[in-house]
Design a protein around this motif. Structure first.
Motif, mmCIF file in Angstrom:
data_model
loop_
_atom_site.group_PDB
_atom_site.id
_atom_site.type_symbol
_atom_site.label_atom_id
_atom_site.label_comp_id
_atom_site.label_asym_id
_atom_site.label_seq_id
_atom_site.Cartn_x
_atom_site.Cartn_y
_atom_site.Cartn_z
ATOM 1 N N ALA A 176 0.819 -1.216 0.000
ATOM 2 C CA ALA A 176 0.000 0.000 0.000
ATOM 3 C C ALA A 176 0.847 1.258 0.000
ATOM 4 C CB ALA A 176 -0.919 -0.009 1.227
ATOM 5 N N ARG A 177 2.164 1.123 -0.009
ATOM 6 C CA ARG A 177 3.034 2.280 0.202
ATOM 7 C C ARG A 177 3.051 3.261 -0.964
ATOM 8 N NH1 ARG A 177 6.362 -2.123 -0.524
ATOM 9 N NH2 ARG A 177 7.829 -2.077 -2.280
ATOM 10 N N MET A 178 2.594 2.853 -2.168
ATOM 11 C CA MET A 178 2.611 3.741 -3.321
ATOM 12 C C MET A 178 1.344 4.574 -3.429
ATOM 13 S SD MET A 178 5.571 3.082 -4.293
ATOM 14 C CE MET A 178 5.568 4.154 -5.734
ATOM 15 N N GLN A 179 0.386 4.343 -2.586
ATOM 16 C CA GLN A 179 -0.874 5.093 -2.656
ATOM 17 C C GLN A 179 -0.684 6.513 -2.118
ATOM 18 O OE1 GLN A 179 -4.348 3.046 -1.099
ATOM 19 N NE2 GLN A 179 -3.402 1.033 -1.443
ATOM 20 N N ASP A 180 -1.514 7.418 -2.628
ATOM 21 C CA ASP A 180 -1.470 8.805 -2.183
ATOM 22 C C ASP A 180 -2.914 9.328 -2.065
ATOM 23 O OD1 ASP A 180 -0.511 11.295 -1.463
ATOM 24 O OD2 ASP A 180 -0.429 11.988 -3.544
#
Length: 290
Positions: A176-180
Motif C-alpha cells: 500500500a506504500r505507493m498510494q497517495d
C-alpha cells in the motif's frame, strides 16, 4: 467433676481483666459491657471451682490459682490466633493486579503467570491487557501493582527496561506504500505507534489518511497483511505476510521505543516475586527477537 472444656471467650475476658486491671477497661478491649465481663468471670470461677481474681485492692489482680490459669489462657488464645491466621493465609494471600500490552500477553508470559498462580493458590491474580498509555494512566491512579508498558527510552525509570525497535510494516502481496494519500492502519487515539507514525509522515510532508483503526494487535497485523494500509509496529512483530520498509523504500526508521516494567513502591513480597519471574521471561522474549 470439673469440665475439661473451657470456653475460649471466657479465657479471653479473663486475660483482658488481668492485663488491664479493671472490668471496665477489659470490657472496652473485648467490646463487651462491664456486667457481661463480670458474669463471664463468675462462670469461669464456678466451672473451675476456685477464685481467680483478687478484687480487694485498687486494681484487680490474679489470685494464685488465677496466675496459674493465666499462662495457659495466653497460650491457648495465642494458638487459636495462629491457627486462624494460618488458615486465612492459605485461603487468600491477597490480590495482585497487573497490566500488560497485547503483544506480550502471549504464551511465554501467560505460561509464567499460570505457573505463578499454581504455586500460590491463595493469591488472586487479575490481569488486564490494554494499550500502554491507558495502562500507565491506570497504574498512576493506583489500579495496578505492576505494569508492562511501551514508552520512549528512559521516559519514566522503572524496575527494568528492554529495547523495542519499531519498523514500518507493509503487505508483502498487496503493498500500500505507493498510494497517495498513504493509507494507515492504526491503534485508537493515544496509541504510541500511531503518534510516531503520523509525526514521521508530517515531518516529511507526505499525505496520509486513516484507513483502519483497531485496538486489537491481531486485527492491525491482519489488515496490514491484506493490503489495507501501512503501520508502525515493533520490528519483532512482522509476520510472513508482511514486509519491513526502510530507507530504500523512502521510510526512515521510527524512533526507538522500550518495554518498561513498573512496580508500585513498597510492594509486598508476592508482587516482587512475580516481578522477578516476569522480568526474566521478558528478557528471554527480547533476546530471542533481537
Amino acid at each position: 467433676m470439673v469440665s475439661a472444656l473451657i470456653d475460649p471467650v471466657l479465657l479471653k475476658s479473663f486475660v483482658a481483666v488481668i492485663e488491664s486491671g479493671s472490668f471496665t477497661r477489659a470490657g472496652e478491649r473485648v467490646h463487651l459491657t462491664q456486667s457481661t465481663i463480670s458474669q463471664q468471670i463468675k462462670r469461669l470461677e464456678e466451672q473451675l471451682g476456685c477464685v481467680l481474681l483478687d478484687r480487694s485492692g485498687p486494681y484487680i489482680v490474679a489470685t494464685e490459682e488465677g496466675e496459674q490459669l493465666l499462662g495457659y489462657a495466653q497460650r491457648v488464645l495465642c494458638l487459636m490466633e495462629e491457627a486462624v491466621e494460618k488458615l486465612s493465609e492459605g485461603r487468600s494471600q491477597g490480590e495482585i493486579r497487573i497490566g500488560i500490552p497485547e503483544d506480550f500477553a502471549t504464551d511465554p508470559l501467560t505460561a509464567t503467570l499460570a505457573q505463578f498462580v499454581r504455586a500460590h493458590v491463595g493469591i488472586r491474580l487479575e490481569v488486564t491487557v490494554g494499550l500502554s498509555n491507558t495502562l500507565w494512566q491506570q497504574f498512576c491512579a493506583g489500579e495496578y501493582d505492576l505494569v508492562l508498558v511501551k514508552q520512549r527510552p528512559g521516559q519514566v525509570p522503572g524496575r527494568a527496561a528492554w529495547p523495542e525497535p519499531l519498523s514500518w510494516i507493509d503487505s508483502l502481496e498487496a503493498p500500500a506504500r505507493m498510494q497517495d494519500p498513504l493509507p494507515l492502519v492504526v491503534f485508537p487515539v493515544g496509541g504510541l505507534y500511531r503518534n510516531e507514525m503520523i509525526h514521521a509522515l508530517e515531518s516529511t510532508g507526505r499525505r496520509w489518511r486513516i484507513s483502519y483503526t483497531s485496538a486489537s494487535l491481531a486485527s492491525v497485523r491482519s489488515a496490514v497483511a491484506r493490503g489495507i494500509g501501512l503501520s508502525v509496529l515493533p520490528a519483532r512483530l512482522a509476520q510472513p505476510g508482511h514486509q519491513r520498509l526502510g530507507c530504500a523504500e523512502g521510510f526512515s526508521e521510527p524512533p526507538a521505543m522500550e518495554l518498561a516494567m513498573h512496580v508500585r513502591n513498597n510492594s509486598p513480597h508476592r508482587v516482587l516475586e512475580l516481578a522477578d519471574q516476569l522480568e526474566a521471561q521478558c528478557a528471554k522474549v527480547v533476546a530471542v527477537n533481537a
